[in-house]
Design a protein around this motif. Structure first.
Motif, PDB file in Angstrom:
ATOM      1  N   ALA A  16       5.919   5.608  14.126  1.00 47.24           N
ATOM      2  CA  ALA A  16       6.027   7.048  13.872  1.00 47.24           C
ATOM      3  C   ALA A  16       7.460   7.417  13.500  1.00 47.24           C
ATOM      4  O   ALA A  16       7.692   8.204  12.573  1.00 47.24           O
ATOM      5  CB  ALA A  16       5.579   7.841  15.096  1.00 47.24           C
ATOM      6  N   GLU A  17       8.423   6.832  14.182  1.00 46.59           N
ATOM      7  CA  GLU A  17       9.827   7.119  13.888  1.00 46.59           C
ATOM      8  C   GLU A  17      10.257   6.475  12.573  1.00 46.59           C
ATOM      9  O   GLU A  17      10.947   7.099  11.760  1.00 46.59           O
ATOM     10  CB  GLU A  17      10.727   6.626  15.028  1.00 46.59           C
ATOM     11  CG  GLU A  17      12.184   6.999  14.844  1.00 46.59           C
ATOM     12  CD  GLU A  17      13.063   6.598  16.014  1.00 46.59           C
ATOM     13  OE1 GLU A  17      14.304   6.745  15.899  1.00 46.59           O
ATOM     14  OE2 GLU A  17      12.518   6.132  17.039  1.00 46.59           O
ATOM     15  N   SER A  18       9.840   5.243  12.351  1.00 39.85           N
ATOM     16  CA  SER A  18      10.210   4.536  11.115  1.00 39.85           C
ATOM     17  C   SER A  18       9.660   5.237   9.887  1.00 39.85           C
ATOM     18  O   SER A  18      10.376   5.432   8.889  1.00 39.85           O
ATOM     19  CB  SER A  18       9.687   3.093  11.163  1.00 39.85           C
ATOM     20  OG  SER A  18      10.235   2.381  12.241  1.00 39.85           O
ATOM     21  N   PHE A  19       8.394   5.630   9.943  1.00 35.69           N
ATOM     22  CA  PHE A  19       7.776   6.282   8.788  1.00 35.69           C
ATOM     23  C   PHE A  19       8.317   7.696   8.588  1.00 35.69           C
ATOM     24  O   PHE A  19       8.439   8.157   7.452  1.00 35.69           O
ATOM     25  CB  PHE A  19       6.249   6.284   8.934  1.00 35.69           C
ATOM     26  CG  PHE A  19       5.605   5.022   8.439  1.00 35.69           C
ATOM     27  CD1 PHE A  19       5.171   4.915   7.124  1.00 35.69           C
ATOM     28  CD2 PHE A  19       5.450   3.927   9.262  1.00 35.69           C
ATOM     29  CE1 PHE A  19       4.588   3.755   6.647  1.00 35.69           C
ATOM     30  CE2 PHE A  19       4.873   2.750   8.801  1.00 35.69           C
ATOM     31  CZ  PHE A  19       4.439   2.661   7.492  1.00 35.69           C
ATOM     32  N   THR A  20       8.647   8.383   9.671  1.00 36.62           N
ATOM     33  CA  THR A  20       9.231   9.719   9.549  1.00 36.62           C
ATOM     34  C   THR A  20      10.596   9.640   8.880  1.00 36.62           C
ATOM     35  O   THR A  20      10.926  10.444   7.996  1.00 36.62           O
ATOM     36  CB  THR A  20       9.341  10.389  10.926  1.00 36.62           C
ATOM     37  OG1 THR A  20       8.030  10.561  11.483  1.00 36.62           O
ATOM     38  CG2 THR A  20      10.015  11.753  10.823  1.00 36.62           C
ATOM     39  N   LYS A  21      11.407   8.679   9.284  1.00 35.67           N
ATOM     40  CA  LYS A  21      12.718   8.492   8.667  1.00 35.67           C
ATOM     41  C   LYS A  21      12.573   8.152   7.188  1.00 35.67           C
ATOM     42  O   LYS A  21      13.298   8.674   6.333  1.00 35.67           O
ATOM     43  CB  LYS A  21      13.483   7.381   9.383  1.00 35.67           C
ATOM     44  CG  LYS A  21      14.019   7.764  10.745  1.00 35.67           C
ATOM     45  CD  LYS A  21      14.801   6.610  11.376  1.00 35.67           C
ATOM     46  CE  LYS A  21      15.390   7.011  12.717  1.00 35.67           C
ATOM     47  NZ  LYS A  21      16.128   5.895  13.357  1.00 35.67           N
ATOM     48  N   ALA A  22      11.635   7.281   6.881  1.00 31.08           N
ATOM     49  CA  ALA A  22      11.422   6.860   5.489  1.00 31.08           C
ATOM     50  C   ALA A  22      10.951   8.027   4.631  1.00 31.08           C
ATOM     51  O   ALA A  22      11.360   8.158   3.470  1.00 31.08           O
ATOM     52  CB  ALA A  22      10.401   5.727   5.430  1.00 31.08           C
ATOM     53  N   TYR A  23      10.112   8.881   5.191  1.00 27.76           N
ATOM     54  CA  TYR A  23       9.646  10.053   4.447  1.00 27.76           C
ATOM     55  C   TYR A  23      10.827  10.937   4.077  1.00 27.76           C
ATOM     56  O   TYR A  23      10.932  11.420   2.944  1.00 27.76           O
ATOM     57  CB  TYR A  23       8.624  10.836   5.266  1.00 27.76           C
ATOM     58  CG  TYR A  23       8.135  12.084   4.565  1.00 27.76           C
ATOM     59  CD1 TYR A  23       7.315  11.983   3.446  1.00 27.76           C
ATOM     60  CD2 TYR A  23       8.519  13.347   4.997  1.00 27.76           C
ATOM     61  CE1 TYR A  23       6.878  13.129   2.774  1.00 27.76           C
ATOM     62  CE2 TYR A  23       8.087  14.489   4.342  1.00 27.76           C
ATOM     63  CZ  TYR A  23       7.267  14.368   3.229  1.00 27.76           C
ATOM     64  OH  TYR A  23       6.851  15.502   2.562  1.00 27.76           O
ATOM     65  N   GLY A  24      11.749  11.136   5.021  1.00 26.31           N
ATOM     66  CA  GLY A  24      12.920  11.957   4.748  1.00 26.31           C
ATOM     67  C   GLY A  24      13.824  11.368   3.676  1.00 26.31           C
ATOM     68  O   GLY A  24      14.505  12.102   2.953  1.00 26.31           O
TER      69      GLY A  24
END
Length: 204
Positions: free
Chosen positions: A118-126
């Motif tokens: 969840a954190e990795s994909f959220t960072k990547a989205y940003g």
């Protein structure tokens, strides 16, 4: 049968020459990314999976119509340049963005062994897709990211043998995943640079 990443076309096996990135092999490899989201089976990734499928279809439609003028991604874009709608060029542009998001998320995850998806994909989205989306879409995706599966779930599924045999070790899985991601990152960077330098991302 080998674990998942060995059952799909690897980006490491996509031919890349001075003429460009092989279109057919690239699309097959991109389908493997769609299959990865199927493997995870999480509602968090519905938006990116659907987007990838739609844009793979646009590029493939162009290739099927003009195979001689679409043997590489770069050639496909150049030969569509004079047309009014440039459907495949736009589709490929968004396909690259979706792949960049996926690649960045997994690279972040691989570099941070204790970080949840969840954190990795959220960072990547940003870092990738967020700037292309409106406020409401951003909020919807931020909420969806909370439904990402656990990191352990991804690792378990990537290690598992689809035929029911013994799973591979995480070390072996990580070696294959890192190779796959490095090749994906190189191809996405190459073609996105081609778009930028040639102005092919303008007009949409």
């Amino acid at each position: 049968m080998a674990p998942y990443l060995q059952t799909v076309t690897s980006f490491a096996d996509v031919p890349v020459s001075d003429a460009g990135v092989d279109t057919v092999a690239f699309l097959k490899a991109a389908e493997g990314v769609v299959g990865l989201f199927d493997l995870l089976g999480s509602p968090a990734f519905v938006f990116v999976k659907t987007d990838l499928q739609t844009n793979i279809g646009k590029v493939r439609e162009r290739y099927n119509a003009f195979p001689d003028k679409s043997s590489t991604l770069e050639l496909l874009v150049v030969n569509e340049k004079g047309e009014k709608k440039r459907k495949a060029t736009e589709g490929l542009m968004w396909l690259l963005r979706g792949l960049a998001f996926t690649c960045k998320a997994l690279l972040i995850s691989q570099a941070n062994a204790t970080q949840e998806l969840a954190e990795s994909f959220t960072k990547a989205y940003g870092l990738t897709l967020e700037k292309f989306h409106g406020f409401l879409t951003q909020k919807a995706i931020a909420l969806a990211m909370k439904a990402c599966p656990y990191r352990a779930t991804l690792n378990e599924k990537l290690c598992a043998d689809p035929a029911g045999g013994a799973p591979v070790s995480e070390a072996e899985m990580n070696e294959g995943l890192n190779k796959w991601l490095a090749a994906l990152d190189a191809i996405v960077t190459r073609v996105q640079t081609f778009y930028t330098t040639g102005g092919h991302d303008k007009g949409f």
